[in-house]
Motif scaffolding. Structure first.
Motif, mmCIF file in Angstrom:
data_model
loop_
_atom_site.group_PDB
_atom_site.id
_atom_site.type_symbol
_atom_site.label_atom_id
_atom_site.label_comp_id
_atom_site.label_asym_id
_atom_site.label_seq_id
_atom_site.Cartn_x
_atom_site.Cartn_y
_atom_site.Cartn_z
ATOM 1 N N ARG A 147 81.009 40.562 65.040
ATOM 2 C CA ARG A 147 79.840 40.444 65.914
ATOM 3 C C ARG A 147 79.714 41.745 66.686
ATOM 4 N NH1 ARG A 147 79.318 36.975 69.973
ATOM 5 N NH2 ARG A 147 77.271 36.127 69.498
ATOM 6 N N ILE A 148 78.531 42.350 66.634
ATOM 7 C CA ILE A 148 78.301 43.633 67.292
ATOM 8 C C ILE A 148 77.070 43.512 68.181
ATOM 9 C CG2 ILE A 148 77.847 46.082 66.958
ATOM 10 C CD1 ILE A 148 79.276 45.960 64.312
ATOM 11 N N GLY A 149 77.216 43.867 69.444
ATOM 12 C CA GLY A 149 76.109 43.800 70.387
ATOM 13 C C GLY A 149 75.334 45.106 70.444
ATOM 14 N N PHE A 150 74.028 44.984 70.730
ATOM 15 C CA PHE A 150 73.199 46.184 70.859
ATOM 16 C C PHE A 150 72.053 45.923 71.828
ATOM 17 C CE2 PHE A 150 70.630 43.812 67.910
ATOM 18 C CZ PHE A 150 69.327 44.294 68.035
ATOM 19 N N MET B 145 84.105 38.874 72.983
ATOM 20 C CA MET B 145 82.985 38.159 72.373
ATOM 21 C C MET B 145 82.284 39.038 71.336
ATOM 22 S SD MET B 145 81.322 36.081 75.595
ATOM 23 C CE MET B 145 80.075 35.309 74.560
ATOM 24 N N PHE B 146 82.360 40.343 71.522
ATOM 25 C CA PHE B 146 81.906 41.302 70.524
ATOM 26 C C PHE B 146 83.114 42.044 69.983
ATOM 27 C CE2 PHE B 146 77.655 41.874 72.965
ATOM 28 C CZ PHE B 146 77.106 40.773 72.308
ATOM 29 N N ASP B 147 83.101 42.282 68.677
ATOM 30 C CA ASP B 147 84.148 43.107 68.074
ATOM 31 C C ASP B 147 83.858 44.587 68.278
ATOM 32 O OD1 ASP B 147 85.718 40.964 66.633
ATOM 33 O OD2 ASP B 147 83.715 40.631 65.792
ATOM 34 N N ALA B 148 82.586 44.934 68.334
ATOM 35 C CA ALA B 148 82.159 46.316 68.546
ATOM 36 C C ALA B 148 80.813 46.278 69.250
ATOM 37 C CB ALA B 148 82.053 47.060 67.218
ATOM 38 N N ALA B 149 80.380 47.436 69.736
ATOM 39 C CA ALA B 149 79.112 47.447 70.476
ATOM 40 C C ALA B 149 78.472 48.822 70.449
ATOM 41 C CB ALA B 149 79.330 47.018 71.924
ATOM 42 N N HIS B 150 77.172 48.816 70.483
ATOM 43 C CA HIS B 150 76.304 49.960 70.787
ATOM 44 C C HIS B 150 76.358 50.100 72.299
ATOM 45 C CE1 HIS B 150 71.788 50.731 71.774
ATOM 46 N NE2 HIS B 150 72.234 51.904 71.354
ATOM 47 N N HIS C 195 84.818 48.397 87.310
ATOM 48 C CA HIS C 195 84.996 47.093 86.668
ATOM 49 C C HIS C 195 86.457 46.984 86.231
ATOM 50 C CE1 HIS C 195 83.167 43.446 85.258
ATOM 51 N NE2 HIS C 195 83.560 43.622 84.020
ATOM 52 N N VAL C 196 86.773 45.931 85.496
ATOM 53 C CA VAL C 196 88.139 45.782 85.006
ATOM 54 C C VAL C 196 88.468 46.907 84.020
ATOM 55 C CG1 VAL C 196 88.156 43.288 85.321
ATOM 56 C CG2 VAL C 196 87.387 44.240 83.141
ATOM 57 N N LYS C 197 89.750 47.228 83.914
ATOM 58 C CA LYS C 197 90.185 48.307 83.030
ATOM 59 C C LYS C 197 90.437 47.759 81.629
ATOM 60 C CE LYS C 197 93.638 51.979 82.583
ATOM 61 N NZ LYS C 197 94.779 52.657 83.242
ATOM 62 N N VAL C 198 89.630 48.189 80.682
ATOM 63 C CA VAL C 198 89.796 47.823 79.275
ATOM 64 C C VAL C 198 89.646 49.104 78.464
ATOM 65 C CG1 VAL C 198 88.945 46.454 77.336
ATOM 66 C CG2 VAL C 198 88.838 45.522 79.664
ATOM 67 N N PRO C 199 90.720 49.613 77.864
ATOM 68 C CA PRO C 199 90.615 50.851 77.086
ATOM 69 C C PRO C 199 89.684 50.684 75.892
ATOM 70 C CG PRO C 199 92.903 50.359 77.608
ATOM 71 C CD PRO C 199 92.111 49.140 77.971
ATOM 72 N N ILE C 200 88.763 51.637 75.763
ATOM 73 C CA ILE C 200 87.753 51.638 74.707
ATOM 74 C C ILE C 200 87.902 52.921 73.905
ATOM 75 C CG2 ILE C 200 85.263 51.650 74.223
ATOM 76 C CD1 ILE C 200 86.208 49.003 75.396
ATOM 77 N N VAL C 201 87.661 52.843 72.604
ATOM 78 C CA VAL C 201 87.631 54.040 71.774
ATOM 79 C C VAL C 201 86.392 54.007 70.886
ATOM 80 C CG1 VAL C 201 90.140 54.336 71.753
ATOM 81 C CG2 VAL C 201 89.034 53.040 69.917
ATOM 82 N N SER C 202 85.997 55.194 70.458
ATOM 83 C CA SER C 202 84.876 55.308 69.527
ATOM 84 C C SER C 202 85.205 56.335 68.457
ATOM 85 C CB SER C 202 83.597 55.722 70.254
ATOM 86 O OG SER C 202 82.551 55.930 69.304
ATOM 87 N N ALA C 203 84.981 55.944 67.215
ATOM 88 C CA ALA C 203 85.159 56.841 66.080
ATOM 89 C C ALA C 203 83.832 57.271 65.486
ATOM 90 C CB ALA C 203 86.002 56.164 64.993
ATOM 91 N N PHE C 204 82.707 56.856 66.130
ATOM 92 C CA PHE C 204 81.392 57.185 65.581
ATOM 93 C C PHE C 204 80.372 57.256 66.698
ATOM 94 C CE2 PHE C 204 77.412 56.719 63.333
ATOM 95 C CZ PHE C 204 77.630 57.422 62.164
ATOM 96 N N GLY C 205 79.648 58.367 66.763
ATOM 97 C CA GLY C 205 78.587 58.526 67.739
ATOM 98 C C GLY C 205 77.250 58.096 67.163
ATOM 99 N N VAL D 53 84.721 50.165 70.326
ATOM 100 C CA VAL D 53 85.596 49.000 70.132
ATOM 101 C C VAL D 53 86.710 49.064 71.176
ATOM 102 C CG1 VAL D 53 85.124 48.915 67.655
ATOM 103 C CG2 VAL D 53 87.148 50.136 68.476
ATOM 104 N N ARG D 54 87.372 47.953 71.394
ATOM 105 C CA ARG D 54 88.541 47.962 72.266
ATOM 106 C C ARG D 54 89.686 48.697 71.565
ATOM 107 N NH1 ARG D 54 86.510 43.270 71.825
ATOM 108 N NH2 ARG D 54 88.227 42.435 70.565
ATOM 109 N N ALA D 55 90.426 49.479 72.322
ATOM 110 C CA ALA D 55 91.500 50.284 71.730
ATOM 111 C C ALA D 55 92.541 49.429 71.001
ATOM 112 C CB ALA D 55 92.154 51.153 72.800
ATOM 113 N N PRO D 56 92.990 48.315 71.567
ATOM 114 C CA PRO D 56 93.963 47.488 70.822
ATOM 115 C C PRO D 56 93.387 46.951 69.513
ATOM 116 C CG PRO D 56 93.964 46.898 73.145
ATOM 117 C CD PRO D 56 92.780 47.797 72.939
ATOM 118 N N TRP D 57 92.095 46.596 69.537
ATOM 119 C CA TRP D 57 91.450 46.099 68.308
ATOM 120 C C TRP D 57 91.451 47.181 67.236
ATOM 121 C CZ3 TRP D 57 87.473 47.202 65.034
ATOM 122 C CH2 TRP D 57 86.971 46.173 64.229
ATOM 123 N N ALA D 58 91.156 48.419 67.632
ATOM 124 C CA ALA D 58 91.146 49.526 66.670
ATOM 125 C C ALA D 58 92.525 49.710 66.057
ATOM 126 C CB ALA D 58 90.693 50.806 67.351
#
Length: 387
Positions: A6-9, A53-58, A73-83, A222-227
């Protein structure tokens, strides 16, 4: 067996690669069964990504950084491999404010320094008359839109925290707010500037690519742990979206792409607005005046899809400049770690660097010092906050 995601946009043109990757079957070809979920606000997208609730997001690039740093906000490490896009925003003002800036301008209105200084004169006159401060809309405190407005205003001597009001609104609400005179101007992504122009209620003052030649706008995040737990899915996502970006940048596909983006549940504006944006031929005034730009929005060309940690450092510098974050080498390193060119390269192999026509410092600001991602303190000292 397909992997369900599920990906939000948000309904913006820089979600194009995401929508095309799904609706043209590029994700399915990589074994991904993706449900795209349209959202109204960046806070919704961030929160649903953060809690799973989303696996990835725009998502706005600065939101990914702020989330990773635990700022706002709360600290949740995020990473991106695609712009998903470089640039793509514009500053639109009401007819009244445009007329006031034009009357106060000393020079070419296409020059951002001229308009910023004119804005300062307009504000000074309003203060003398004890009028309410001008109100500008932007999409989120941690957004390119916020930093675009602040960078432009500060160049003319306007303090965006003292001299104007900056308010947060979801992108689809900007036009109605301008029409209802709740706003005097806004900074937002396509297609909402064009919608305001076509309704005759606004003038585009500047494309933000005229302020800053190359700034990351949206990420596939995406969330860093998920990646870390799903490396093969990450690679598949990058490959599918790279195919989509290439498809969008092929001029022969533009009509089909516009039809995909305007379908029900996607962006839902006229195909003409999408085509104007992708082609960089934007109407900027109610009389139909068109201003062309070959860098209004970069989806995949000129290395736009490969995450660049320099961009993350620039966003972190803006957070420090405007009091959102303390200056720290550890926070700078954490911000840079959000942008993962290594994962992009792992999925696609070596890619050509951005062409020499791109700014040497990776940003290309219209004024101020060149950006040094390894000397944030020196850069900010050279910028100097107004007031």
């Amino acid at each position: 067996m397909s992997t369900r995601l599920r990906i939000g946009f948000i309904p913006l043109v820089d979600a194009a690669a995401l929508i095309v990757a799904v609706d043209k079957g590029f994700c399915a070809a990589e074994g991904l069964d993706v449900e795209l979920v349209r959202e109204i606000s960046w806070a919704n997208v961030r929160d649903k990504l953060n809690i799973g609730m989303f696996d990835a997001a725009h998502i706005l690039a600065p939101i990914a950084i702020a989330s990773s740093l635990g700022i706002g906000h709360v600290k949740v490490p995020i990473v991106s491999a695609f712009g998903l896009g470089i640039n793509g925003n514009a500053i639109t003002v009401s007819p009244d404010l445009y007329a006031a800036i034009k009357a106060a301008a000393d020079g070419d209105l296409l020059d951002p320094l001229v308009t910023a200084r004119a804005l300062a004169r307009v504000i000074a006159e309003r203060k003398q008359k004890a009028l309410e401060p001008l109100t500008f809309g932007m999409t989120f405190p941690f957004s390119t839109h916020n930093y675009d407005l602040r960078f432009w205003m500060a160049a003319g001597g306007v303090d965006p925290d003292e001299d104007v009001r900056l308010v947060v609104l979801p992108p689809p609400f900007m036009v109605d707010s301008l029409a209802n005179k709740h706003l005097d101007g806004f900074c937002v992504g396509a297609p909402w500037n064009s919608v305001a122009i076509d309704l005759g209620i606004g003038h585009v003052l500047h494309f933000t690519s005229e302020l800053l030649q190359r700034v990351a706008e949206k990420l596939l995040a995406v969330r860093a742990p998920w990646a870390a737990e799903n490396p093969d899915v990450m690679m598949a996502l990058v490959r599918a979206h790279a195919r989509a970006a290439d498809y969008i940048e092929d001029l022969g596909n533009r009509d089909e792409v516009a039809a995909l983006l305007t379908a029900p549940g996607r962006i839902e504006v006229t195909p003409e607005l999408i085509l104007r944006t992708l082609d960089g031929r934007m109407r900027v005034a109610p009389d139909g005046t068109v201003r062309p730009s070959d860098r209004y929005l970069l989806v995949g060309r000129d290395g736009a899809a490969r995450p660049d940690p320099v961009q993350a450092a620039w966003f972190y510098a803006q957070m420090v400049r405007w009091g959102q974050a303390p200056l720290s080498n550890d926070l700078l390193a954490a911000a840079k770690a959000v942008f993962r060119p290594d994962l992009y390269d792992a999925a696609l192999g070596p890619t050509a660097p951005p062409p020499v026509s791109e700014p040497a410092d990776g940003i290309g600001a219209f004024t101020g010092p060149a950006f040094d991602p390894d000397d944030i303190a020196g850069y900010l000292a050279a910028c100097r906050r107004p007031g």
